[in-house]
Enzyme design. Sequence first.
Site, PDB file in Angstrom:
ATOM      1  N   CYS A   1       3.751  28.644 -16.339  1.00  0.00           N
ATOM      2  CA  CYS A   1       3.306  29.169 -17.627  1.00  0.00           C
ATOM      3  C   CYS A   1       2.711  28.079 -18.508  1.00  0.00           C
ATOM      4  O   CYS A   1       3.253  27.724 -19.567  1.00  0.00           O
ATOM      5  CB  CYS A   1       4.475  29.842 -18.336  1.00  0.00           C
ATOM      6  SG  CYS A   1       4.994  31.296 -17.435  1.00  0.00           S
ATOM      7  N   GLU A   2       1.639  27.506 -18.067  1.00  0.00           N
ATOM      8  CA  GLU A   2       0.897  26.516 -18.849  1.00  0.00           C
ATOM      9  C   GLU A   2      -0.579  26.657 -18.488  1.00  0.00           C
ATOM     10  O   GLU A   2      -0.919  26.791 -17.311  1.00  0.00           O
ATOM     11  CB  GLU A   2       1.339  25.091 -18.510  1.00  0.00           C
ATOM     12  CG  GLU A   2       2.782  24.825 -18.834  1.00  0.00           C
ATOM     13  CD  GLU A   2       3.037  23.419 -19.355  1.00  0.00           C
ATOM     14  OE1 GLU A   2       2.082  22.745 -19.780  1.00  0.00           O
ATOM     15  OE2 GLU A   2       4.210  23.030 -19.341  1.00  0.00           O
TER      16      GLU A   2
ATOM     17  N   PRO B   1       0.815  -1.215   0.000  1.00  0.00           N
ATOM     18  CA  PRO B   1       0.000   0.000   0.000  1.00  0.00           C
ATOM     19  C   PRO B   1       0.853   1.272   0.000  1.00  0.00           C
ATOM     20  O   PRO B   1       1.882   1.339   0.674  1.00  0.00           O
ATOM     21  CB  PRO B   1      -0.769  -0.109   1.322  1.00  0.00           C
ATOM     22  CG  PRO B   1       0.175  -0.867   2.215  1.00  0.00           C
ATOM     23  CD  PRO B   1       0.920  -1.832   1.330  1.00  0.00           C
TER      24      PRO B   1
HETATM   25  N1  LLP Z   1       3.014  -1.664  -6.093  1.00  0.00           N
HETATM   26  C1  LLP Z   1       3.347  -1.375  -7.359  1.00  0.00           C
HETATM   27  C2  LLP Z   1       4.064  -2.360  -8.150  1.00  0.00           C
HETATM   28  C3  LLP Z   1       3.016  -0.115  -7.892  1.00  0.00           C
HETATM   29  O1  LLP Z   1       3.350   0.179  -9.142  1.00  0.00           O
HETATM   30  C4  LLP Z   1       2.329   0.828  -7.090  1.00  0.00           C
HETATM   31  C5  LLP Z   1       1.963   2.139  -7.617  1.00  0.00           C
HETATM   32  C6  LLP Z   1       2.009   0.467  -5.758  1.00  0.00           C
HETATM   33  C7  LLP Z   1       2.360  -0.789  -5.299  1.00  0.00           C
HETATM   34  C8  LLP Z   1       1.306   1.399  -4.820  1.00  0.00           C
HETATM   35  O2  LLP Z   1       0.022   1.688  -5.240  1.00  0.00           O
HETATM   36  P1  LLP Z   1      -0.940   2.500  -4.249  1.00  0.00           P
HETATM   37  O3  LLP Z   1      -1.158   1.636  -3.032  1.00  0.00           O
HETATM   38  O4  LLP Z   1      -0.262   3.753  -3.898  1.00  0.00           O
HETATM   39  O5  LLP Z   1      -2.179   2.710  -5.017  1.00  0.00           O
HETATM   40  N2  LLP Z   1       0.846   8.781  -9.576  1.00  0.00           N
HETATM   41  C9  LLP Z   1      -0.434   8.112  -9.583  1.00  0.00           C
HETATM   42  C10 LLP Z   1      -0.380   6.737  -8.978  1.00  0.00           C
HETATM   43  C11 LLP Z   1       0.664   5.826  -9.597  1.00  0.00           C
HETATM   44  C12 LLP Z   1       0.782   4.487  -8.954  1.00  0.00           C
HETATM   45  C13 LLP Z   1       2.023   3.807  -9.384  1.00  0.00           C
HETATM   46  N3  LLP Z   1       2.228   2.514  -8.807  1.00  0.00           N
HETATM   47  C14 LLP Z   1      -1.459   9.014  -8.871  1.00  0.00           C
HETATM   48  O6  LLP Z   1      -1.092  10.087  -8.419  1.00  0.00           O
HETATM   49  O7  LLP Z   1      -2.625   8.677  -8.804  1.00  0.00           O
END
Ligand code: LLP
Length: 438
Positions: A359-360, A278
């Site tokens: 600036c976007e 998580p």
């Molecule tokens: N494990 C793997 C292999 C991942 O690629 C990710 C996130 C996680 C765990 C953790 O996922 P979470 O529990 O945080 O949902 N920048 C995007 C989210 C990208 C997630 C990338 N991978 C946003 O701001 O929504």
Amino acid sequence: MDHFQYRDGQLFCEDVAVDRIARDLGTPLYLYSKATLVHHYRGLADAFAELDPWVCYSIKSCGNLHLCKTLVEQGAGMDVVSGGEVHRARLAGADLSKCVFAGVGKTDAEIAYALEHGVGVFNIESEPEFENVAAIAQRMGRTARAALRVNPDVADSKTHAKTTTGAKATKFGVDLERAPAFFARYGKHPALKLTAVHIHIGSPIYSAEPYVRALDKVLPMIDDLREAGHTIDLLDIGGGFAADYETGASPNYADYAKDIVPKLRRFKKEGGTIVIEPGRTIAANAGVLVGRVQYVKTGGPKKFVILDTGMNHLIRPTLYNAWQFVWPTSVAPNHTPERRGPDQPMPGLETCDVVGPVCETGDYLAQDRALPPVARGDLVAVFSSGAYGMVMASNYNALPRPAEALVEGDDYRLIRRRETYEDLVGPELEVEPQPVTA
Ligand code: LLP
């Protein structure tokens, strides 16, 4: 639930007024609540306690060392995705043998660094990657465990296309059907022991159902692999658990656990280790981004509230059309929000776009939002910014990145100083000018 609440019209982080901290430390500022971070970590770990999983916090969501240390104190392992994140995990004091190293593009240097420091599990995303990690491990005289990341071809229709990872034809993992051949080919490697399976289907996943759908494909596959003589002693179900961007709109931990835990009971009973990764659900609501209103202006029919922070520090609204609650930190009593959501039934709100200095045209934090009236100098908080906030911040337009501060009860401290102009140009000034040859 989080510890960012209004008291008499003032936003508090735990027991400290946000305005006071902003006055002391300046803006823009990422402000975190330790109690919230720990509360989320504990809530998730407790919900899945029956499985006694490794909770490998996904550093990519929010990597500040001081926050990572707090989670390590709670027993967290780490999900890392680069050499830099291995380094962060090390400095945070994590038990690297309980860390998982994911990512489709691990370089030789990153692999060697992770092996040298004893990272326990490599989540392997392709055949050539397995061969490369195995060869490096052999050369270094090291052993590690490998988890094959399979792509179960499962997606949550609500997840943004840019963060859907478990559907076919994304770059992640290998197709489920290729797993038997993968294990047959590499299952007996002496240095890289292929005894585990990994999935991560996307972020966020808004209910337990897609996990269940993925497990309904992966668990029979594991049975088949075992029948073919392979040991599978670890199953990593990835991250993706949602955060409360809007009050009450996401499942709670018990909702996820109720459907996921029974699926994994047998695997656990047979001696297997379960891993969860998580990130967002722990960090998102533990942080806000605080900016100061520089100007208020109109353009055509629109009113713009211009802050000293924008897409350069929080790119989620621009990149994913993400909705995050935005509200002034100091409001009249009748403008105290009872819940975070798009509809705020209050008198005297004004519809505006909350934008940054970049600036976007795409530089906005909120569009067409009804907000209490604000004026130059007021402070505005962007809620639920703890995850994928600071870690995705840039120096675009040569704007330094914000300071970060952590509140604990009635106390707070800086956990990352504000960048300076010198920080921006330092790496360029350090190098000797190189002769350019034709
Ligand atoms: N494990 C793997 C292999 C991942 O690629 C990710 C996130 C996680 C765990 C953790 O996922 P979470 O529990 O945080 O949902 N920048 C995007 C989210 C990208 C997630 C990338 N991978 C946003 O701001 O929504």
